[in-house]
Write a protein that holds these residues in place. Structure first.
Motif, PDB file in Angstrom:
ATOM      1  N   LYS A 110      41.094  49.255  47.226  1.00 29.78           N
ATOM      2  CA  LYS A 110      42.387  49.472  46.577  1.00 29.78           C
ATOM      3  C   LYS A 110      42.214  49.471  45.056  1.00 29.78           C
ATOM      4  CE  LYS A 110      47.119  47.912  46.466  1.00 29.78           C
ATOM      5  NZ  LYS A 110      48.122  46.997  46.933  1.00 29.78           N
ATOM      6  N   SER A 149      40.482  47.490  35.824  1.00 29.57           N
ATOM      7  CA  SER A 149      40.052  46.846  37.072  1.00 29.57           C
ATOM      8  C   SER A 149      38.619  47.180  37.463  1.00 29.57           C
ATOM      9  CB  SER A 149      40.990  47.234  38.214  1.00 29.57           C
ATOM     10  OG  SER A 149      40.727  48.560  38.628  1.00 29.57           O
ATOM     11  N   SER A 184      45.304  59.835  38.396  1.00 27.81           N
ATOM     12  CA  SER A 184      45.052  58.502  38.945  1.00 27.81           C
ATOM     13  C   SER A 184      45.474  58.417  40.409  1.00 27.81           C
ATOM     14  CB  SER A 184      45.760  57.430  38.118  1.00 27.81           C
ATOM     15  OG  SER A 184      47.148  57.673  38.056  1.00 27.81           O
ATOM     16  N   ALA A 188      45.269  51.126  34.031  1.00 28.24           N
ATOM     17  CA  ALA A 188      45.116  49.950  34.900  1.00 28.24           C
ATOM     18  C   ALA A 188      43.825  50.043  35.713  1.00 28.24           C
ATOM     19  CB  ALA A 188      46.324  49.797  35.806  1.00 28.24           C
ATOM     20  N   GLN A 189      43.457  51.242  36.144  1.00 31.46           N
ATOM     21  CA  GLN A 189      42.203  51.425  36.866  1.00 31.46           C
ATOM     22  C   GLN A 189      41.022  51.085  35.949  1.00 31.46           C
ATOM     23  OE1 GLN A 189      42.180  55.348  38.676  1.00 31.46           O
ATOM     24  NE2 GLN A 189      43.923  54.841  39.998  1.00 31.46           N
ATOM     25  N   LEU A 207      43.035  56.858  43.157  1.00 28.91           N
ATOM     26  CA  LEU A 207      43.618  55.812  44.004  1.00 28.91           C
ATOM     27  C   LEU A 207      43.475  56.198  45.477  1.00 28.91           C
ATOM     28  CD1 LEU A 207      46.952  53.980  43.516  1.00 28.91           C
ATOM     29  CD2 LEU A 207      46.587  55.233  45.606  1.00 28.91           C
ATOM     30  N   PRO A 221      44.502  50.007  41.202  1.00 33.98           N
ATOM     31  CA  PRO A 221      45.848  50.053  40.619  1.00 33.98           C
ATOM     32  C   PRO A 221      46.322  51.505  40.464  1.00 33.98           C
ATOM     33  CG  PRO A 221      44.359  48.719  39.282  1.00 33.98           C
ATOM     34  CD  PRO A 221      43.525  49.414  40.313  1.00 33.98           C
ATOM     35  N   ARG A 222      47.583  51.691  40.128  1.00 29.05           N
ATOM     36  CA  ARG A 222      48.190  53.015  40.118  1.00 29.05           C
ATOM     37  C   ARG A 222      47.821  53.890  38.930  1.00 29.05           C
ATOM     38  NH1 ARG A 222      48.864  57.376  40.111  1.00 29.05           N
ATOM     39  NH2 ARG A 222      50.729  58.601  40.354  1.00 29.05           N
ATOM     40  N   THR A 223      47.765  53.364  37.722  1.00 26.73           N
ATOM     41  CA  THR A 223      47.578  54.215  36.544  1.00 26.73           C
ATOM     42  C   THR A 223      46.124  54.248  36.077  1.00 26.73           C
ATOM     43  OG1 THR A 223      47.970  52.448  34.947  1.00 26.73           O
ATOM     44  CG2 THR A 223      49.929  53.660  35.763  1.00 26.73           C
TER      45      THR A 223
END
Length: 159
Positions: free
Chosen positions: A85, A96, A72, A92-93, A76, A87-89
């Motif tokens: 932009k 989104s 990730s 979460a990606q 990212l 998200p970090r994980t």
């Protein structure tokens, strides 16, 4: 007068030198969403190019670049360089992105590997490169590489 006929009449009056300018003005009004689709395709192409440029960079858990990555972290970093932009994980990606089917996936879409039916089961992510392949940072001891998707347990997301 229909839109294509009106456009043709306008173009014949404008002359060859103005054809590109007229098309740039007329096409977005004739094809709603075309500008947004072109922007998304450009973003995805840029992100894919960034990921490919990191070929051979070592995997490191938790790393977000520019020289080491986890899965990730690579996505990212790639999309951040392209102007978006994430998200970090990986999970979460997934949450989104706009989810798309395998039939409608495009180069530059994110490919999410999962072990269940919920978003929390997402454990890996890469960037779709076409031809059933992804750019990704696979695991400890490996390097960023282009690799064939090895399972059917994947979902796709468009940034």
């Amino acid at each position: 007068m229909t839109a294509p006929v009106a456009l043709s009449a306008r173009l014949s009056r404008l002359g060859a030198a103005s054809v590109l300018t007229a098309a740039a003005v007329a096409v977005p009004s004739l094809l709603p969403g075309a500008a947004q689709q072109a922007e998304a395709a450009t973003l995805a192409a840029k992100a894919l190019g960034v990921a490919a440029s990191k070929k051979g960079s070592p995997y490191q858990w938790g790393a977000t670049g520019p020289n080491r990555f986890d899965c990730s972290g690579l996505t990212l970093y790639s999309f951040k360089q392209a102007g978006r932009k994430l998200p970090r994980t990986a999970a979460a990606q997934y949450g989104s992105t706009r989810h798309v089917s395998a039939a409608t996936r495009r180069v530059g879409d994110l490919v999410f590997f999962h072990s269940g039916s919920s978003a929390s089961s997402v454990y890996h992510v890469g960037i779709y490169a076409g031809g059933g392949k992804i750019w990704h940072a696979p695991k400890t001891g490996a390097r960023v590489r282009l690799e064939r998707i090895w399972t059917r347990s994947v979902w796709y997301g468009r940034v």
